[in-house]
Motif scaffolding. Sequence first.
Motif: not given
Length: 309
Positions: A30, A169, A172-173, A175-176, A210, A213-214, A217
């Motif tokens: 990330e 997950h 995250a795809h 948002d990023s 992702a 990031r998941a 969270q």
Amino acid sequence: MFDHFVVSVVVCPVLVALAVRWLSDRLRPEQAVTVLVISIVTAAAAGLVSLGAFAVKAVAELHPVAVRLGFSDAVVRADTEREPWVSALSAVLLVAALAGMARVWWQHRRELVVAAEFRGLPVDADRVTMIDDVRAEAFAVPGAPGRVVVTTGMRSALTDQQYGALLAHERAHLDSRHHHLVLFARLAAAANPVFRWLTRRIEYLVERAADERAAEQVGDRRVVARAIGAAALRASDTRLGLSMAPAGWDLRSAGVVPRRVASLLAPPYAARLLALIVLPLAVAAGSVVWTGECVADLGELLYAAGLLH
């Protein structure tokens, strides 16, 4: 000018590719994936400009063109008289690169059309579109607004915790903007064959990014690992190919599931190597500088050819 061809089109892309390949397994994805893609795209763009400069030189070497425009084609050819093939080869490589990039972009436009069908479906407050289908599928659909598409077959295969990890997950795809990174990597690979062996690596890295990031969270890396494993097992049992799913955007399927699970179960990567990310960036920046010199040298060459005519 031949040294510009060697450095910008061959040496720098190879060095960037090697650096990206080496760093991709040693940095937190990330933190690294965006910079690595920027390095690849920058080096590929510099190479394209260099090819364009040599393609212009190839045209200027043609006697009818030189006469019409007031240049001495003999002076232009003399610059690379020991490598007379480089200008013509560059023109061929430039056409091939542009054609490859056009194919990638055409495929991307087709995926946008398919994705538009999903944006016409209802979406809940969590940005989720649920499709009644026994097949287990889940993927992110970028757009305005972006959403996560999940089939009832996938939802029934996961616990509430695992389902939450799956949504984290896929969000995250979105948002990023990982779909942009994958597209840019594919365009760079089309522009320079050196980067083709990195396309899968970048797709894998965005999956890992992702995943991380998941995990942040959800607060439990094992839950995310179990969700990935359960989703993959269920999908392998039921997948017949969801006709509406944009293949290029089903990012979950691009990764190697066992490696992703193993990475989540292992301790997170240390940040001490993060400074090494400047390596591909520095090489890519050097390629840009070298390409600028190539364009400047071409201008000087054409100017000199015009004066000597």
